[in-house]
Design an enzyme around this catalytic site. Structure first.
Site, short mmCIF file in Angstrom:
data_model
loop_
_atom_site.label_atom_id
_atom_site.label_comp_id
_atom_site.label_asym_id
_atom_site.label_seq_id
_atom_site.Cartn_x
_atom_site.Cartn_y
_atom_site.Cartn_z
N LYS A 181 -33.53 27.29 -9.31
CA LYS A 181 -34.68 27.53 -8.41
C LYS A 181 -34.18 27.24 -7.00
CE LYS A 181 -37.91 26.35 -6.17
NZ LYS A 181 -37.90 26.64 -4.73
N CYS A 289 -27.97 14.97 4.15
CA CYS A 289 -28.52 13.81 3.44
C CYS A 289 -27.68 12.56 3.64
CB CYS A 289 -28.65 14.12 1.95
SG CYS A 289 -27.09 14.58 1.18
N GLU A 386 -36.48 8.65 6.60
CA GLU A 386 -35.49 9.71 6.85
C GLU A 386 -36.10 10.77 7.77
OE1 GLU A 386 -34.75 12.56 3.68
OE2 GLU A 386 -32.60 12.37 4.04
P1 NAD Z 1 -37.89 19.14 -1.08
O1 NAD Z 1 -37.98 18.00 -2.01
O2 NAD Z 1 -39.08 19.52 -0.29
O3 NAD Z 1 -37.46 20.47 -1.86
C1 NAD Z 1 -36.30 20.55 -2.66
C2 NAD Z 1 -36.49 21.63 -3.71
O4 NAD Z 1 -37.54 21.22 -4.58
C3 NAD Z 1 -36.89 22.99 -3.16
O5 NAD Z 1 -36.23 23.99 -3.89
C4 NAD Z 1 -38.38 23.04 -3.44
O6 NAD Z 1 -38.87 24.35 -3.59
C5 NAD Z 1 -38.46 22.28 -4.74
N1 NAD Z 1 -39.78 21.71 -5.03
C6 NAD Z 1 -40.72 21.28 -4.15
N2 NAD Z 1 -41.80 20.83 -4.82
C7 NAD Z 1 -41.55 20.97 -6.14
C8 NAD Z 1 -42.28 20.67 -7.32
N3 NAD Z 1 -43.51 20.14 -7.28
N4 NAD Z 1 -41.71 20.94 -8.51
C9 NAD Z 1 -40.48 21.46 -8.58
N5 NAD Z 1 -39.74 21.77 -7.49
C10 NAD Z 1 -40.26 21.52 -6.28
O7 NAD Z 1 -36.65 18.83 -0.14
P2 NAD Z 1 -36.11 19.69 1.09
O8 NAD Z 1 -36.99 19.48 2.26
O9 NAD Z 1 -35.83 21.07 0.62
O10 NAD Z 1 -34.69 19.00 1.34
C11 NAD Z 1 -34.48 17.91 2.15
C12 NAD Z 1 -34.29 16.64 1.34
O11 NAD Z 1 -33.22 16.79 0.42
C13 NAD Z 1 -33.92 15.46 2.21
O12 NAD Z 1 -34.64 14.33 1.78
C14 NAD Z 1 -32.43 15.28 1.95
O13 NAD Z 1 -31.93 14.00 2.20
C15 NAD Z 1 -32.36 15.64 0.51
N6 NAD Z 1 -30.99 16.00 0.12
C16 NAD Z 1 -30.31 15.14 -0.70
C17 NAD Z 1 -28.99 15.41 -1.05
C18 NAD Z 1 -28.21 14.49 -1.96
O14 NAD Z 1 -27.18 14.93 -2.47
N7 NAD Z 1 -28.65 13.27 -2.18
C19 NAD Z 1 -28.38 16.57 -0.56
C20 NAD Z 1 -29.09 17.39 0.29
C21 NAD Z 1 -30.40 17.11 0.62
#
Ligand code: NAD
Length: 487
Positions: A181, A289, A386
């Site tokens: 996804k 991140c 963050e």
């Molecule tokens: P997000 O949690 O909003 O979305 C991430 C993914 O989850 C997207 O594909 C989104 O469509 C999906 N999603 C959202 N709601 C959902 C639900 N209810 N059920 C299933 N899927 C759902 O995060 P974002 O804004 O896309 O990304 C930024 C965040 O990601 C930051 O907090 C960043 O630190 C983190 N991040 C972490 C790492 C790591 O390796 N630890 C790497 C990159 C980014």
């Protein structure tokens, strides 16, 4: 087969799902824009329950044959997949830059080669898994890594290709089939990835892509009754929602989440190298991140070091991420931009003082100036939450105990960075800071064999090397009574 194709950076990209080896369109679409200039890139098929059902069914159907190939049988497919990524490196890099505003040069030289390596590395590693034996008095324990089944892989927009392949590689190498996804703000390179997998001969149904909004398509996938693993990278808040779905079906969940990582500079550090690395935290507009966003400097070098960081940060050119001189591009989306501005305005209202930046840059709608806040007490929102933008905080310390306490004073525990030329001191501080990864005199170096993940609110579980296979496999012990087959 549907043929909804757009041209982005001169590259043809399908806007439809990839399910069971076919392009599938949804009636409903969501609009996708480039953060570089706000241009409309595509209307993307928005999946829901029926697309999730179809993709999981396709993955389930493909699973027995893919699993039966074994690591050796899967290797040639995955090698070809990796070669395909390399062969289309410039296209993937250009599309990723248009889609999420990340630096083109970084995508060409670092991200796309790493994406290929993600596939190839785990395919090779899978060959080493079986054959592990534990000898005990009455039995010989044969440890087997069996494929788990269907894995749902959900990724964020800040590095879609890199993070998706980091999951797809080990999941497929372990013998699972997958439903990806992609992030709704940057879905395009995942669509290209499906084409490349297909061209590499990966059988229909082994890799599926369901595009859509997280709360709809993502929700349908993580709540699907016929899945065996969920691997999620994204925000801590979303992980809590997905965690509830995983708990209700006891589906193993791996979660790689946000951070608010400390960046510690001791008086005995190579200050030039440390200052360059601090300025580097603004790369990709701080939408990283692992970024060390809380700068902690030993009091006795504070002023000298601040001037070095000021000089280094002044070279972080803000601009179009396609330009090779740019170091800081746009924020991804106007919603995210408003979120970053909200953090900055509340920090100012809380009494934090911007030493530089703190405002929108006058070069486009989504560009924000690299910002450094001083006078941030540890309890302020800007010290705790963050931001995921080009915003750093500055604090000083006088003892190692003090800096360890400061570093550990958030709910996060993703990473940490420290610069010091005193090995004993560096290792002592490193071992006392709670973090999944801690860099000493370096930053962002990640060996695929090393464990990766976050402590506290930054994650659940570890991936990388064998840890990835611990997650993507059903590990079985076949305990055979000694001498039972003698004669
Ligand atoms: P997000 O949690 O909003 O979305 C991430 C993914 O989850 C997207 O594909 C989104 O469509 C999906 N999603 C959202 N709601 C959902 C639900 N209810 N059920 C299933 N899927 C759902 O995060 P974002 O804004 O896309 O990304 C930024 C965040 O990601 C930051 O907090 C960043 O630190 C983190 N991040 C972490 C790492 C790591 O390796 N630890 C790497 C990159 C980014």
């Amino acid at each position: 087969m549907s043929t909804n194709i757009v041209k982005v950076a001169g590259v043809e990209v399908s806007t439809d799902h990839w399910i069971g080896g076919k392009r599938v369109a949804s009636k409903e679409k969501f609009a996708n824009f480039s953060p570089i200039d706000g241009s409309h890139l595509a209307d993307i098929s928005a999946g829901g329950k029926s697309e999730a059902d179809a993709a999981v069914a396709a993955a389930r159907k493909a699973f027995p044959a893919w699993a039966a190939l074994g690591p050796k049988g899967r290797l040639p497919y995955l090698k070809k997949f990796a070669e395909g990524i390399r062969a289309r490196a410039n296209e993937l890099a250009a599309v990723e830059t248009m889609d999420n505003g990340s630096l083109l040069m970084g995508n060409i030289h670092r991200v796309v080669p790493r994406a290929a390596q993600n596939i190839e590395f785990f395919a090779d590693w899978a060959l080493t898994l079986d054959g592990h034996v534990i000898d005990s008095p009455e039995v010989v324990n044969h440890v087997k890594y069996d494929p788990a089944g269907v894995a749902v892989l959900i990724t964020p927009w800040n590095a879609p290709l890199m993070l998706t392949t980091w999951k797809v590689g080990p999941a497929l190498a372990a013998g699972n089939t997958v439903v990806v996804k992609p992030p709704e703000w940057a879905p395009l390179t995942c669509s290209l990835m499906a084409d490349i997998a297909h061209e590499a001969g990966i059988p229909a149904g082994v890799l599926n892509v369901v595009q859509g909004i997280g709360e709809v398509a993502g929700d349908a996938l993580v709540n699907h009754p016929d899945i065996d693993r969920i691997s999620f990278t994204g925000s801590t808040d979303t992980a809590k929602i997905i965690g509830r779905a995983a708990a209700s079906s006891i589906t193993p969940l791996s979660a790689e989440l946000g951070g608010k990582s400390p960046f510690i500079v001791c008086a005995d550090a190579d200050l030039e190298a440390a200052a360059q690395t601090v300025a580097g935290q603004y790369m990709n507009a701080g939408q990283v991140c692992l970024a060390g966003t809380r700068i902690m400097v030993e009091k006795k070098i504070e002023e000298e070091f601040l001037e070095k960081v000021r000089t280094a940060a002044s070279h972080m050119v803000l601009g179009d991420p396609r330009d090779k001189n740019t170091r800081v591009g746009p924020l991804i989306h106007k919603e995210h931009f408003a979120r970053v501005v909200g953090f900055v305005e509340r920090a100012k209202a809380d009494g934090a003082v911007p030493l530089w930046g703190g405002s929108q840059a006058n070069i486009g709608e989504l560009y924000f100036e690299p910002t450094l806040f001083a006078q941030v007490s540890p309890g302020l929102e800007i010290s705790q939450k963050e931001v995921f933008g080009p915003v750093l905080t500055w604090q000083s310390f006088t003892s190692d105990d003090e800096v360890v306490a400061l570093a550990n004073n958030t709910r996060y525990g993703l990473a940490g960075t420290l610069f010091s030329q005193n090995e004993k001191r560096a290792m002592d501080i490193a071992s006392r800071v709670t973090a999944g990864t801690f860099w000493v005199n370096c930053f962002f170096i990640r060996d695929l064999a090393a464990p990766f993940g976050g402590a506290k609110d930054s994650g659940l579980g570890r991936e990388g090397g064998n840890w990835s296979f611990d997650f993507y496999s059903d590990i079985k012990n076949i305990a055979v009574r000694k001498d039972s087959f003698a004669g």
